[in-house]
Design an enzyme around this catalytic site. Structure first.
Site, PDB file in Angstrom:
ATOM      1  N   THR A 183      29.086  24.194 -23.799  1.00 17.40           N
ATOM      2  CA  THR A 183      29.333  23.376 -24.130  1.00 17.40           C
ATOM      3  C   THR A 183      30.075  22.165 -24.129  1.00 17.40           C
ATOM      4  O   THR A 183      30.868  22.565 -23.354  1.00 17.40           O
ATOM      5  CB  THR A 183      30.186  23.681 -25.813  1.00 17.40           C
ATOM      6  N   THR A 184      29.485  20.891 -24.397  1.00 20.02           N
ATOM      7  CA  THR A 184      30.374  19.967 -24.394  1.00 20.02           C
ATOM      8  C   THR A 184      31.165  19.060 -25.534  1.00 20.02           C
ATOM      9  O   THR A 184      30.192  18.733 -26.319  1.00 20.02           O
ATOM     10  CB  THR A 184      30.656  18.954 -23.326  1.00 20.02           C
TER      11      THR A 184
END
Lengths: 245, 257
Positions: free
Chosen positions: B38-39
């Site tokens: 994820t970011t």
């Protein structure tokens, strides 16, 4: 031994009379299914008459504050457990009342050695349209009536409650904008509180002045279940100023 | 989970009473392939806080989907950005959503911001056995409104996997692409014209989308933003009036402007 059932019936009858006597003078609550949502209204001494229950559900009631509180809490517990274990869409007023609150109230009412609940309640569920809105009128003995849309009133006197509902329905309140509908509900509240006959109502001017005078020093509690919002929780609290009243 | 005493307005107590703890800690002999990576990040801009997340979920080197919403509206004044294992993170979001609303409705007042921040810390601590096994780690960001000021002030918090919570002064980021994001945010904070805290909504949205584009250049587990393929981010804004969502259509317009 054979006389025991008759004693029980007599005790239940006495209990019914006792509850009705205690509820006399309770401030009625009113609801209207409108094009944009459901309006619930009650006049009390604080946050004590109209409550949010769940995303699409609200409650209004009269009676002993402690008893309203117990039922409110039971309904909130049941709704949130249902929402968490299944989904928010699975929380329905029909199931909440039919399988939860009503049996509990009936059991409590018939247990003649415990104190009865002193409540008369009006519960509402917002739907996708007025025809899908649901009101449930729940009584202290667990009996209830469901209706889709329209007007719903909870008062301590059944005849007056019925007369107020008829008057508001004939005035076509469900088709009116929110502010106008609230004005009608407040007039009906005043007529019920002041024991005015709906068969020979005072003129409109007197009704308008009547409720304004009567709510002075009290809290007008207005709950609004919006039909469309970007959020799951549809309930919001309104003030008379929000409604230009 | 240990049996808790019933606490007024505490939804977890109610779950315990019904023997329905949200997290069960049976140890697993073999770790399954995890969906993660994820970011997500949040930064202060002129109107409040912007919280953003890419939409990709991966399992190993497989892209599972590019349509995950990792920035979740917990209630009208709280946002959660999830990084880590979605199965656990989404369950935490669901517990928080129900807990905050349950408290507000039953106690007739909203939960305070410190209590909300600690509620998430408690869930992270409850998840410690899964974290230690390496199959349930969640490292979220949380944003909420501090009502002790007038008008209410948006605040951002970040956590470690064990549940320690820290308030972010200017920005916070989490997930596999967060290193890139933090570097750019730090640079922009010190040398940018405008600095993130000075940006208006349009500038902040453009900046956030470009941050995600850059992160996806360096991290294969971060989904990018590509208007040509209608791939956008999940963007939400927390102002003193509450949460607002920046729709895909708005993102497209802001990118053009």
């Amino acid at each position: 031994m054979t006389e025991e059932p008759y004693r029980w019936l007599e005790a239940v009858g006495n209990r019914r009379e006792y509850v009705r006597e205690q509820l006399k003078g309770g401030s009625p609550v009113l609801g209207a299914s409108l094009p944009d949502g459901i309006l619930l209204l009650g006049i009390g001494g604080g946050q004590s008459k109209v409550f949010e229950l769940f995303d699409r559900h609200a409650l209004a009631g009269l009676g002993h504050p402690a008893d309203i509180e117990k039922i409110r809490q039971a309904a909130i517990d049941a709704a949130h457990m249902e929402s968490f274990t299944r989904a928010p869409e699975d929380v329905s007023l029909r199931r909440l009342i039919g399988f939860g609150l009503s049996p509990q109230l009936k059991t409590n009412f018939e247990q003649i050695f415990s104190a009865p609940f002193l409540v008369e309640l009006l519960l509402a569920e917002i739907g996708s349209s007025q025809e899908h809105d649901l009101f449930s009128r729940l009584h202290f003995d667990g009996s209830f009536q469901n209706q889709h849309g329209g007007i719903a009133v909870a008062a301590s006197d059944a005849d007056a409650e019925s007369a107020a509902t008829t008057w508001l329905t004939e005035a076509n309140v469900p088709a009116k904008p929110r502010g106008q509908a609230a004005e009608f509900l407040l007039q009906a509240w005043w007529c019920l509180s002041a024991n005015k006959s709906f068969a020979a109502l005072p003129p409109e001017e007197e009704r308008r002045n009547g409720w304004r005078e009567a709510v002075r020093g009290k809290t007008v509690e207005i709950g609004w279940l919006a039909r469309t919002t970007p959020r799951l929780a549809r309930y919001q609290t309104l003030t008379l100023a929000n409604l230009d009243l | 989970m240990s049996q808790r005493a019933l606490i007024a307005g505490d939804f977890l107590s109610l779950l315990d009473e019904h023997k329905l703890p949200p997290f069960r800690h049976e140890l697993s002999g073999a770790a399954p392939v995890q969906t993660q990576a994820t970011t997500v990040f949040a930064f202060h801009f002129a109107d409040g806080i912007l919280m953003a997340g890419d939409r990709r979920a991966t399992a190993g080197n497989v892209i599972v989907t590019d349509r995950v919403d990792k920035v979740i509206e917990i209630d009208a004044t709280s946002l959660l950005a999830i990084a880590g294992v979605p199965a656990t993170a989404f369950e935490m979001a669901r517990v928080l959503q129900t807990s905050f609303e349950y408290y507000r409705r039953s106690q007739l007042q909203a939960l305070s911001l410190p209590a909300k921040v600690r509620a998430l810390a408690r869930l992270l601590r409850d998840n410690l056995p899964m974290t230690m096994q390496g199959i349930g780690v969640v490292v979220p960001l949380f944003a909420g409104l501090d009502h002790s000021t007038s008008p209410a002030s948006p605040r951002v918090y970040f956590y470690d996997p064990l549940g320690a919570q820290f308030q972010a002064v200017g920005y916070a980021a989490s997930g596999s692409g967060s290193g890139t994001i933090r570097s750019i945010l730090s640079f922009q904070e010190q040398h940018g014209k405008p600095r993130p805290s000075q940006m208006n909504l349009s500038q902040a949205v453009q900046f956030a989308l470009r941050l995600l584009m850059t992160a996806s250049e360096f991290d294969s587990a971060t989904g990018g933003v590509n208007p040509a393929t209608e791939t956008f981010a999940t963007l939400k804004v927390l102002k003193s009036t509450g949460v607002e969502t920046i729709s895909e259509e708005q993102q497209k317009q802001f990118l053009k402007s």
